[in-house]
Design a protein around this motif. Sequence first.
Motif, PDB file in Angstrom:
ATOM      1  N   ASP A 118       0.844  -1.192   0.000  1.00 30.77           N
ATOM      2  CA  ASP A 118       0.000   0.000   0.000  1.00 30.77           C
ATOM      3  C   ASP A 118       0.881   1.244   0.000  1.00 30.77           C
ATOM      4  OD1 ASP A 118       0.867   0.418   2.677  1.00 30.77           O
ATOM      5  OD2 ASP A 118      -0.832  -0.723   3.444  1.00 30.77           O
ATOM      6  N   VAL A 119       0.241   2.390  -0.112  1.00 32.06           N
ATOM      7  CA  VAL A 119       0.986   3.635  -0.213  1.00 32.06           C
ATOM      8  C   VAL A 119       1.762   3.932   1.074  1.00 32.06           C
ATOM      9  CG1 VAL A 119      -0.860   5.213   0.498  1.00 32.06           C
ATOM     10  CG2 VAL A 119       0.893   5.985  -1.121  1.00 32.06           C
ATOM     11  N   ASP A 120       1.258   3.533   2.230  1.00 34.13           N
ATOM     12  CA  ASP A 120       1.984   3.776   3.477  1.00 34.13           C
ATOM     13  C   ASP A 120       3.295   3.002   3.514  1.00 34.13           C
ATOM     14  OD1 ASP A 120       0.125   5.598   4.477  1.00 34.13           O
ATOM     15  OD2 ASP A 120      -1.092   4.011   5.365  1.00 34.13           O
ATOM     16  N   ALA A 121       3.279   1.779   3.054  1.00 35.39           N
ATOM     17  CA  ALA A 121       4.514   0.989   2.995  1.00 35.39           C
ATOM     18  C   ALA A 121       5.493   1.616   2.002  1.00 35.39           C
ATOM     19  CB  ALA A 121       4.199  -0.454   2.606  1.00 35.39           C
ATOM     20  N   LEU A 122       4.968   2.081   0.870  1.00 35.34           N
ATOM     21  CA  LEU A 122       5.822   2.743  -0.114  1.00 35.34           C
ATOM     22  C   LEU A 122       6.429   4.008   0.485  1.00 35.34           C
ATOM     23  CD1 LEU A 122       7.025   3.125  -2.943  1.00 35.34           C
ATOM     24  CD2 LEU A 122       4.882   4.280  -3.586  1.00 35.34           C
ATOM     25  N   LYS A 123       5.640   4.776   1.225  1.00 38.19           N
ATOM     26  CA  LYS A 123       6.158   6.003   1.846  1.00 38.19           C
ATOM     27  C   LYS A 123       7.351   5.701   2.742  1.00 38.19           C
ATOM     28  CE  LYS A 123       1.899   8.694   1.870  1.00 38.19           C
ATOM     29  NZ  LYS A 123       0.827   9.303   2.671  1.00 38.19           N
ATOM     30  N   ALA A 124       7.238   4.669   3.550  1.00 36.60           N
ATOM     31  CA  ALA A 124       8.339   4.309   4.450  1.00 36.60           C
ATOM     32  C   ALA A 124       9.589   3.948   3.653  1.00 36.60           C
ATOM     33  CB  ALA A 124       7.920   3.157   5.357  1.00 36.60           C
ATOM     34  N   GLN A 125       9.418   3.131   2.618  1.00 40.10           N
ATOM     35  CA  GLN A 125      10.553   2.737   1.787  1.00 40.10           C
ATOM     36  C   GLN A 125      11.142   3.940   1.053  1.00 40.10           C
ATOM     37  OE1 GLN A 125       8.519  -0.215  -0.561  1.00 40.10           O
ATOM     38  NE2 GLN A 125       9.340  -1.894   0.670  1.00 40.10           N
ATOM     39  N   PHE A 126      10.250   4.776   0.542  1.00 38.81           N
ATOM     40  CA  PHE A 126      10.689   5.930  -0.240  1.00 38.81           C
ATOM     41  C   PHE A 126      11.437   6.925   0.648  1.00 38.81           C
ATOM     42  CE2 PHE A 126      10.038   9.712  -2.984  1.00 38.81           C
ATOM     43  CZ  PHE A 126      10.549   9.200  -4.162  1.00 38.81           C
ATOM     44  N   ASN A 127      11.021   7.054   1.896  1.00 37.78           N
ATOM     45  CA  ASN A 127      11.738   7.933   2.824  1.00 37.78           C
ATOM     46  C   ASN A 127      13.160   7.427   3.059  1.00 37.78           C
ATOM     47  OD1 ASN A 127       9.678   9.793   3.162  1.00 37.78           O
ATOM     48  ND2 ASN A 127       8.841   8.778   4.948  1.00 37.78           N
ATOM     49  N   THR A 128      13.318   6.126   3.182  1.00 36.90           N
ATOM     50  CA  THR A 128      14.654   5.554   3.369  1.00 36.90           C
ATOM     51  C   THR A 128      15.508   5.791   2.133  1.00 36.90           C
ATOM     52  OG1 THR A 128      13.808   3.867   4.862  1.00 36.90           O
ATOM     53  CG2 THR A 128      15.924   3.404   3.808  1.00 36.90           C
ATOM     54  N   ILE A 129      14.956   5.486   0.976  1.00 37.06           N
ATOM     55  CA  ILE A 129      15.685   5.661  -0.284  1.00 37.06           C
ATOM     56  C   ILE A 129      16.007   7.143  -0.502  1.00 37.06           C
ATOM     57  CG2 ILE A 129      15.488   5.491  -2.798  1.00 37.06           C
ATOM     58  CD1 ILE A 129      13.770   2.908  -2.260  1.00 37.06           C
ATOM     59  N   GLY A 130      15.037   8.001  -0.251  1.00 42.49           N
ATOM     60  CA  GLY A 130      15.262   9.437  -0.398  1.00 42.49           C
ATOM     61  C   GLY A 130      16.329   9.948   0.553  1.00 42.49           C
ATOM     62  N   GLY A 131      16.369   9.383   1.744  1.00 41.88           N
ATOM     63  CA  GLY A 131      17.422   9.748   2.693  1.00 41.88           C
ATOM     64  C   GLY A 131      18.799   9.392   2.169  1.00 41.88           C
ATOM     65  N   ASP A 132      18.877   8.246   1.512  1.00 44.83           N
ATOM     66  CA  ASP A 132      20.147   7.833   0.901  1.00 44.83           C
ATOM     67  C   ASP A 132      20.563   8.828  -0.183  1.00 44.83           C
ATOM     68  OD1 ASP A 132      20.122   5.543   2.491  1.00 44.83           O
ATOM     69  OD2 ASP A 132      19.290   4.270   0.903  1.00 44.83           O
ATOM     70  N   CYS A 133      19.598   9.240  -0.993  1.00 48.29           N
ATOM     71  CA  CYS A 133      19.879  10.219  -2.051  1.00 48.29           C
ATOM     72  C   CYS A 133      20.371  11.524  -1.428  1.00 48.29           C
ATOM     73  CB  CYS A 133      18.641  10.486  -2.895  1.00 48.29           C
ATOM     74  SG  CYS A 133      18.090   9.072  -3.867  1.00 48.29           S
ATOM     75  N   GLY A 134      19.683  11.959  -0.380  1.00 44.29           N
ATOM     76  CA  GLY A 134      20.062  13.198   0.291  1.00 44.29           C
ATOM     77  C   GLY A 134      21.463  13.143   0.868  1.00 44.29           C
ATOM     78  N   THR A 135      21.823  12.003   1.438  1.00 46.17           N
ATOM     79  CA  THR A 135      23.169  11.841   1.995  1.00 46.17           C
ATOM     80  C   THR A 135      24.222  12.060   0.927  1.00 46.17           C
ATOM     81  OG1 THR A 135      22.421  10.344   3.730  1.00 46.17           O
ATOM     82  CG2 THR A 135      24.744  10.182   3.098  1.00 46.17           C
ATOM     83  N   CYS A 136      24.025  11.457  -0.227  1.00 45.44           N
ATOM     84  CA  CYS A 136      24.990  11.616  -1.321  1.00 45.44           C
ATOM     85  C   CYS A 136      24.980  13.051  -1.858  1.00 45.44           C
ATOM     86  CB  CYS A 136      24.703  10.629  -2.447  1.00 45.44           C
ATOM     87  SG  CYS A 136      25.859   9.251  -2.463  1.00 45.44           S
ATOM     88  N   HIS A 137      23.800  13.592  -2.042  1.00 47.08           N
ATOM     89  CA  HIS A 137      23.723  14.941  -2.605  1.00 47.08           C
ATOM     90  C   HIS A 137      24.356  15.968  -1.673  1.00 47.08           C
ATOM     91  CE1 HIS A 137      20.614  14.510  -6.032  1.00 47.08           C
ATOM     92  NE2 HIS A 137      21.316  13.405  -5.896  1.00 47.08           N
ATOM     93  N   GLU A 138      24.181  15.797  -0.383  1.00 47.81           N
ATOM     94  CA  GLU A 138      24.772  16.736   0.570  1.00 47.81           C
ATOM     95  C   GLU A 138      26.288  16.575   0.672  1.00 47.81           C
ATOM     96  OE1 GLU A 138      23.298  19.327   2.181  1.00 47.81           O
ATOM     97  OE2 GLU A 138      21.554  18.791   0.946  1.00 47.81           O
ATOM     98  N   GLY A 139      26.763  15.361   0.639  1.00 46.78           N
ATOM     99  CA  GLY A 139      28.175  15.121   0.863  1.00 46.78           C
ATOM    100  C   GLY A 139      29.046  15.022  -0.381  1.00 46.78           C
ATOM    101  N   TYR A 140      28.444  14.622  -1.480  1.00 49.64           N
ATOM    102  CA  TYR A 140      29.260  14.297  -2.651  1.00 49.64           C
ATOM    103  C   TYR A 140      28.827  15.003  -3.923  1.00 49.64           C
ATOM    104  CZ  TYR A 140      30.898  10.618   0.451  1.00 49.64           C
ATOM    105  OH  TYR A 140      31.431   9.945   1.521  1.00 49.64           O
ATOM    106  N   ARG A 141      28.094  16.085  -3.784  1.00 50.76           N
ATOM    107  CA  ARG A 141      27.612  16.811  -4.959  1.00 50.76           C
ATOM    108  C   ARG A 141      27.746  18.304  -4.699  1.00 50.76           C
ATOM    109  NH1 ARG A 141      21.438  17.082  -7.111  1.00 50.76           N
ATOM    110  NH2 ARG A 141      21.868  17.937  -9.157  1.00 50.76           N
ATOM    111  N   ILE A 142      28.185  19.028  -5.711  1.00 51.81           N
ATOM    112  CA  ILE A 142      28.274  20.474  -5.628  1.00 51.81           C
ATOM    113  C   ILE A 142      26.930  21.046  -6.057  1.00 51.81           C
ATOM    114  CG2 ILE A 142      29.402  22.532  -6.530  1.00 51.81           C
ATOM    115  CD1 ILE A 142      31.877  20.733  -7.087  1.00 51.81           C
ATOM    116  N   LYS A 143      26.379  21.909  -5.227  1.00 49.73           N
ATOM    117  CA  LYS A 143      25.090  22.528  -5.557  1.00 49.73           C
ATOM    118  C   LYS A 143      25.276  23.560  -6.666  1.00 49.73           C
ATOM    119  CE  LYS A 143      23.154  21.804  -1.034  1.00 49.73           C
ATOM    120  NZ  LYS A 143      22.577  22.354   0.170  1.00 49.73           N
ATOM    121  N   LYS A 144      24.373  23.504  -7.640  1.00 50.36           N
ATOM    122  CA  LYS A 144      24.399  24.480  -8.735  1.00 50.36           C
ATOM    123  C   LYS A 144      23.807  25.791  -8.222  1.00 50.36           C
ATOM    124  CE  LYS A 144      24.040  21.423 -12.707  1.00 50.36           C
ATOM    125  NZ  LYS A 144      23.280  21.110 -13.909  1.00 50.36           N
ATOM    126  N   GLY A 145      24.230  26.866  -8.854  1.00 53.64           N
ATOM    127  CA  GLY A 145      23.599  28.144  -8.535  1.00 53.64           C
ATOM    128  C   GLY A 145      24.484  28.981  -7.802  1.00 53.64           C
TER     129      GLY A 145
END
Length: 145
Positions: A118-145
């Motif tokens: 269901d969507v609630d289970a997807l939300k939990a998984q997506f939050n974990t995956i999104g957190g992983d993306c955020g970790t990389c973007h914050e630590g290993y990516r230069i922000k444009k702009g």
Amino acid sequence: MRKLVIAISMLAFAGSAAFADPIMDRQALMKERGKIAGGLSKVVKGEEAFDSAAVLTALQSLQANAEKIDVDALFPAGSDKGDTTASPKIWEDTAGFKAANDKYVADVKAAVAAAPADVDALKAQFNTIGGDCGTCHEGYRIKKG
């Protein structure tokens, strides 16, 4: 959601070519990843209806994309120069970068293995995956702009 599944399939096929230009290749994989995640985000936000088969297909596409990331091939020495937002920290802390990528891959695989019912289970998984993306973007990516 059906269009999303077709688009993801076409992107996955197009992304299967061998790595010719590491900067362009990793950017293409990240754009593909962003499109897949964007489709899942619409479901999480309630902008699209939850369809378990389509969500699983999208998660499987996300896994296939994640498994294409070969840090050594896509981030060779010298590929920090040019049109890239890859941070020099990738080459300074390659082990940390690889560990962050490995965690992302493991979390995406876990989401596929425990296909959300269901969507609630997807939300939990997506939050974990999104957190992983955020970790990389914050630590290993230069922000444009």
